[in-house]
Write an enzyme that holds these catalytic residues in place. Structure first.
Site, PDB file in Angstrom:
ATOM      1  N   ASP A   1     -12.255  18.175 -13.496  1.00 12.44           N
ATOM      2  CA  ASP A   1     -12.903  19.099 -13.530  1.00 12.44           C
ATOM      3  C   ASP A   1     -14.303  18.906 -12.593  1.00 12.44           C
ATOM      4  O   ASP A   1     -15.011  19.898 -12.282  1.00 12.44           O
ATOM      5  CB  ASP A   1     -13.386  19.019 -15.010  1.00 12.44           C
TER       6      ASP A   1
ATOM      7  N   HIS B   1     -19.573   6.522 -12.138  1.00 13.43           N
ATOM      8  CA  HIS B   1     -19.293   7.299 -12.966  1.00 13.43           C
ATOM      9  C   HIS B   1     -18.443   7.009 -14.203  1.00 13.43           C
ATOM     10  O   HIS B   1     -18.116   8.104 -15.076  1.00 13.43           O
ATOM     11  CB  HIS B   1     -18.893   8.956 -12.335  1.00 13.43           C
TER      12      HIS B   1
ATOM     13  N   GLU C   1      -6.794  24.967 -19.208  1.00 11.16           N
ATOM     14  CA  GLU C   1      -7.719  23.939 -20.360  1.00 11.16           C
ATOM     15  C   GLU C   1      -7.999  24.610 -21.706  1.00 11.16           C
ATOM     16  O   GLU C   1      -7.501  25.523 -21.700  1.00 11.16           O
ATOM     17  CB  GLU C   1      -8.800  23.410 -19.758  1.00 11.16           C
TER      18      GLU C   1
HETATM   19  P1  FAD Z   1     -16.416   4.255 -10.813  1.00 13.87           P
HETATM   20  O1  FAD Z   1     -16.983   4.336 -12.205  1.00 13.87           O
HETATM   21  O2  FAD Z   1     -17.105   3.921  -9.822  1.00 13.87           O
HETATM   22  O3  FAD Z   1     -15.061   3.079 -11.104  1.00 13.87           O
HETATM   23  C1  FAD Z   1     -13.934   3.409 -12.300  1.00 13.87           C
HETATM   24  C2  FAD Z   1     -13.104   2.069 -12.173  1.00 13.87           C
HETATM   25  O4  FAD Z   1     -12.375   1.991 -10.975  1.00 13.87           O
HETATM   26  C3  FAD Z   1     -13.866   0.601 -12.388  1.00 13.87           C
HETATM   27  O5  FAD Z   1     -13.123  -0.193 -12.949  1.00 13.87           O
HETATM   28  C4  FAD Z   1     -13.765   0.264 -10.686  1.00 13.87           C
HETATM   29  O6  FAD Z   1     -13.909  -0.965 -10.499  1.00 13.87           O
HETATM   30  C5  FAD Z   1     -12.488   0.843 -10.158  1.00 13.87           C
HETATM   31  N1  FAD Z   1     -12.478   1.530  -8.844  1.00 13.87           N
HETATM   32  C6  FAD Z   1     -13.566   2.150  -8.208  1.00 13.87           C
HETATM   33  N2  FAD Z   1     -13.017   2.508  -6.917  1.00 13.87           N
HETATM   34  C7  FAD Z   1     -11.785   1.763  -6.883  1.00 13.87           C
HETATM   35  C8  FAD Z   1     -10.978   1.538  -5.590  1.00 13.87           C
HETATM   36  N3  FAD Z   1     -11.269   2.283  -4.533  1.00 13.87           N
HETATM   37  N4  FAD Z   1      -9.852   0.825  -5.941  1.00 13.87           N
HETATM   38  C9  FAD Z   1      -9.584   0.270  -7.157  1.00 13.87           C
HETATM   39  N5  FAD Z   1     -10.581   0.456  -8.209  1.00 13.87           N
HETATM   40  C10 FAD Z   1     -11.612   0.937  -7.870  1.00 13.87           C
HETATM   41  N6  FAD Z   1     -11.601  12.261 -15.169  1.00 13.87           N
HETATM   42  C11 FAD Z   1     -10.516  12.927 -15.242  1.00 13.87           C
HETATM   43  O7  FAD Z   1      -9.379  12.347 -15.268  1.00 13.87           O
HETATM   44  N7  FAD Z   1     -10.553  14.389 -15.418  1.00 13.87           N
HETATM   45  C12 FAD Z   1     -11.851  15.061 -15.370  1.00 13.87           C
HETATM   46  O8  FAD Z   1     -11.815  16.293 -15.626  1.00 13.87           O
HETATM   47  C13 FAD Z   1     -13.095  13.985 -15.364  1.00 13.87           C
HETATM   48  N8  FAD Z   1     -14.306  14.751 -15.270  1.00 13.87           N
HETATM   49  C14 FAD Z   1     -15.293  14.060 -15.196  1.00 13.87           C
HETATM   50  C15 FAD Z   1     -16.511  14.752 -15.311  1.00 13.87           C
HETATM   51  C16 FAD Z   1     -17.849  14.027 -15.315  1.00 13.87           C
HETATM   52  C17 FAD Z   1     -18.842  14.641 -15.123  1.00 13.87           C
HETATM   53  C18 FAD Z   1     -17.618  12.488 -14.999  1.00 13.87           C
HETATM   54  C19 FAD Z   1     -18.730  11.663 -14.883  1.00 13.87           C
HETATM   55  C20 FAD Z   1     -16.474  11.995 -15.238  1.00 13.87           C
HETATM   56  C21 FAD Z   1     -15.470  12.633 -15.262  1.00 13.87           C
HETATM   57  N9  FAD Z   1     -14.016  12.061 -15.398  1.00 13.87           N
HETATM   58  C22 FAD Z   1     -13.051  12.735 -15.180  1.00 13.87           C
HETATM   59  C23 FAD Z   1     -13.966  10.756 -15.334  1.00 13.87           C
HETATM   60  C24 FAD Z   1     -13.873  10.203 -13.913  1.00 13.87           C
HETATM   61  O9  FAD Z   1     -12.424  10.152 -13.487  1.00 13.87           O
HETATM   62  C25 FAD Z   1     -13.819   8.388 -14.218  1.00 13.87           C
HETATM   63  O10 FAD Z   1     -14.886   8.084 -14.614  1.00 13.87           O
HETATM   64  C26 FAD Z   1     -13.912   7.721 -12.783  1.00 13.87           C
HETATM   65  O11 FAD Z   1     -13.913   6.461 -12.820  1.00 13.87           O
HETATM   66  C27 FAD Z   1     -14.928   8.156 -12.133  1.00 13.87           C
HETATM   67  O12 FAD Z   1     -14.943   7.803 -10.675  1.00 13.87           O
HETATM   68  P2  FAD Z   1     -15.741   6.911  -9.921  1.00 13.87           P
HETATM   69  O13 FAD Z   1     -15.477   6.968  -8.471  1.00 13.87           O
HETATM   70  O14 FAD Z   1     -17.307   7.052 -10.385  1.00 13.87           O
HETATM   71  O15 FAD Z   1     -15.278   5.664 -10.579  1.00 13.87           O
END
Ligand code: FAD
Length: 529
Positions: free
Chosen positions: A163, A102, A278
């Site tokens: 969120d 994400h 917020e």
């Molecule tokens: P990924 O996109 O899969 O990975 C993100 C990064 O972390 C990459 O570099 C990946 O290699 C690394 N990574 C993934 N897993 C691990 C692991 N286990 N160990 C080490 N590195 C790892 N963020 C906020 O802080 N607050 C919010 O309110 C918020 N709202 C959001 C709402 C939406 C609809 C979306 C899409 C995103 C939101 N985000 C928010 C952002 C979100 O926290 C980040 O995009 C986060 O990286 C998404 O998690 P993911 O599991 O999809 O990570």
């Protein structure tokens, strides 16, 4: 097979045979320490078209990068084995853990390397926890929504939430994890007691503020650069049952920000504040797309807000979003508490909107919006999101330059968030970069979607103009969920942390294999770390 797929297939096949060539130890099974041997690792690398296609893109839909394979671990030991295999090669391959993918700008992609699909470790909503000591051990691959349901079984829950809950523990802890409870409890990374991390050396290390603390602090907000987080011990609190969920509207930014700052200054012990704060900026628009996605406002309330925009002739209106938690024993007094609180605020009279919802309904509000956006076909679209931390002393300049300047005629699809946090809830030893020197800074999220032709280019131009404005005016912004195209950009982003982070990278991922999509350090195989 289409030509592009055939080319990918040939590339992937030759990549895997190269790995095997260097490991003719073709004894199948496990080594003594339970670590997979090469043939077993290779058998868990999927190279089919769908796996590769899915791991080549992310929520942002802006960049694409094709990996050579997608690894499906079932335990942390499998991740250890994959990383050891990579660094045993003369030219190691890149390895990127992918939570939900994400990210917006390819941060979880691994061009020419291996993406670790953390979903394959998923243990659903099983977590081990201590109800007495108020912590839960959660997997790096787990979704926050699953953590919520598991901990609620025991009447407990984490203290701070993003969120949106369909993202992983490892993904948010690699960034920070902010939300409306952060003013009180800090970001999610401030609620972690201990981590299991598989480093870029293929070592599994349990770290905490007292043990291997440099790795612990580096991995928190570490953008995946120092290791793969496979377990986190996170703080819990007794969970409330219900929430009064409130939005109050403002026509001027001064009242909006001074009320927000008043609200975040109230300590939890006073019992007189919101449990969540917020805010949103609603720019020059008809509020029509709010009808499509709002899980809060009714149609008539949206009309009322649209009229406020017209009546004030304002380019932007604002609303504070707050929440008061309550339980059966506090139900009889919660309305009076909210009334007293609202009396202290200077919103436009008549513009307070209140919902009484369950705690889960409140926390999973963006999950409901997701369903609506998916149904409308506007979820899987490009998301050129820009998130900034802005020092309190410059937030009004930012508002004037950005919302009343650069974006004054913008009619964005999506959300604009703006809310303050207390800096003393952040720990500077962690990797996340924040603006220094002031007690309060604001999170500003331009969370906009490109839904029509030309939107993406226009939104990217506007983002660039916002960043240029911040630079030119010396606003002192730091990007959150950062993206920088140059090494120099990263150096400036991390400021005085840069030297320490580069040294930690050399120590924990000396071959530069981890999370190359962030583009912070030279990629795997380069000698210049
Ligand atoms: P990924 O996109 O899969 O990975 C993100 C990064 O972390 C990459 O570099 C990946 O290699 C690394 N990574 C993934 N897993 C691990 C692991 N286990 N160990 C080490 N590195 C790892 N963020 C906020 O802080 N607050 C919010 O309110 C918020 N709202 C959001 C709402 C939406 C609809 C979306 C899409 C995103 C939101 N985000 C928010 C952002 C979100 O926290 C980040 O995009 C986060 O990286 C998404 O998690 P993911 O599991 O999809 O990570």
């Amino acid at each position: 097979m289409p030509r592009a797929c055939l080319a990918t297939f040939v590339m992937v096949t030759s990549f895997l045979s190269t790995i095997n060539h260097f490991h003719m130890v073709a004894t199948a099974g496990l080594a003594d320490d339970g670590i997979l041997l090469t043939p077993d690792i290779v058998s868990r690398i999927h190279t089919d078209h769908d796996s590769i296609a899915r791991a080549s893109s992310d929520f942002g839909h802006i960049v694409e990068a094709i990996p050579n394979g997608v690894f499906h671990p079932t335990s942390p030991a499998d991740i250890v084995a994959l990383i050891r295999l990579s660094i045993s090669q003369p030219k190691p391959f890149a390895v990127a853990p992918r939570g939900q993918g994400h990210s917006a700008r390819g941060q979880a992609l691994a061009p020419g390397g291996i993406v670790i699909d953390m979903r394959s470790m998923r243990r659903g909503d099983h977590v081990s926890m201590s109800s007495e000591q108020l912590w839960a051990d959660v997997g790096g691959e787990q979704l926050w929504i699953d953590v919520l349901h598991a901990t609620l079984e025991h009447g407990l829950a984490p203290r701070i939430w993003t969120d949106y809950l369909r993202i992983t523990v490892g993904g948010t802890l690699s960034n920070g994890g902010i939300g409306g409870q952060a003013f009180r409890h800090g970001p999610q990374i401030s609620s972690v007691h201990e981590l299991d991390v598989v480093t870029g050396m293929g070592e599994m290390i349990t770290c905490s503020p007292d043990k291997d603390s440099d790795l612990f602090f580096a991995a928190l907000g570490g953008l995946g650069q120092f290791g793969v987080i496979t377990r986190a011990r996170i703080a819990l609190e007794p969970a409330p049952k219900r929430v009064l969920w409130v939005r109050v509207a403002y026509a001027d930014v001064e009242s909006f920000t001074s009320d927000q700052e008043l609200l975040i200054s109230k300590p939890a012990s006073s019992g007189s504040g919101f449990d969540y704060v917020e805010g949103q900026v609603q720019m020059n628009r008809t509020l029509t797309e709010g009808r499509r996605s709002s899980s809060f406002f009714s149609a008539s309330e949206l009309d009322q807000l649209a009229k406020l925009v017209l009546d004030t002739g304002s380019t932007a209106i604002y609303y504070i979003e707050g929440a008061v938690y309550y339980n059966d024993d506090t139900a009889s007094s919660v309305n009076q508490k909210l009334e007293r609180l609202l009396e202290e605020l200077n919103f436009v009279p008549g513009f307070a909107f209140v919902r009484d919802v369950s705690y889960v309904e409140f926390l999973d509000r963006v999950g409901r919006e997701e369903q609506k956006l998916r149904a409308a076909g506007v979820w899987d679209v490009p998301h050129p999101w820009l998130n900034l931390f802005v020092p309190r002393s410059r937030i009004l300049d930012f508002d004037a330059g950005v919302f009343r300047g650069i974006l004054r005629d913008a009619k964005p699809a999506g959300l604009v968030l703006m809310y303050p946090m207390n800096r003393d809830r952040w720990d500077d030893r962690m990797t996340t970069a924040t603006p220094g020197g002031e007690d309060v800074f604001y999170a500003v999220g331009l969370l906009r979607s490109a839904v029509a032709a030309g939107d993406l280019e226009r939104l990217e131009r506007e983002n660039a103009a916002v960043l240029a404005f911040c630079d030119r005016e010396g606003v002192g912004c730091r990007q959150y969920l950062p993206h920088h195209a140059s090494r120099d950009g990263w150096r400036r982003h991390f400021g005085e942390k840069w030297g320490r982070l580069a040294a930690l990278k050399r120590r924990y991922d000396p071959r530069g294999i981890l999370s190359p999509g962030q583009g912070i350090f030279p990629a795997a195989g380069s000698d210049s770390l």
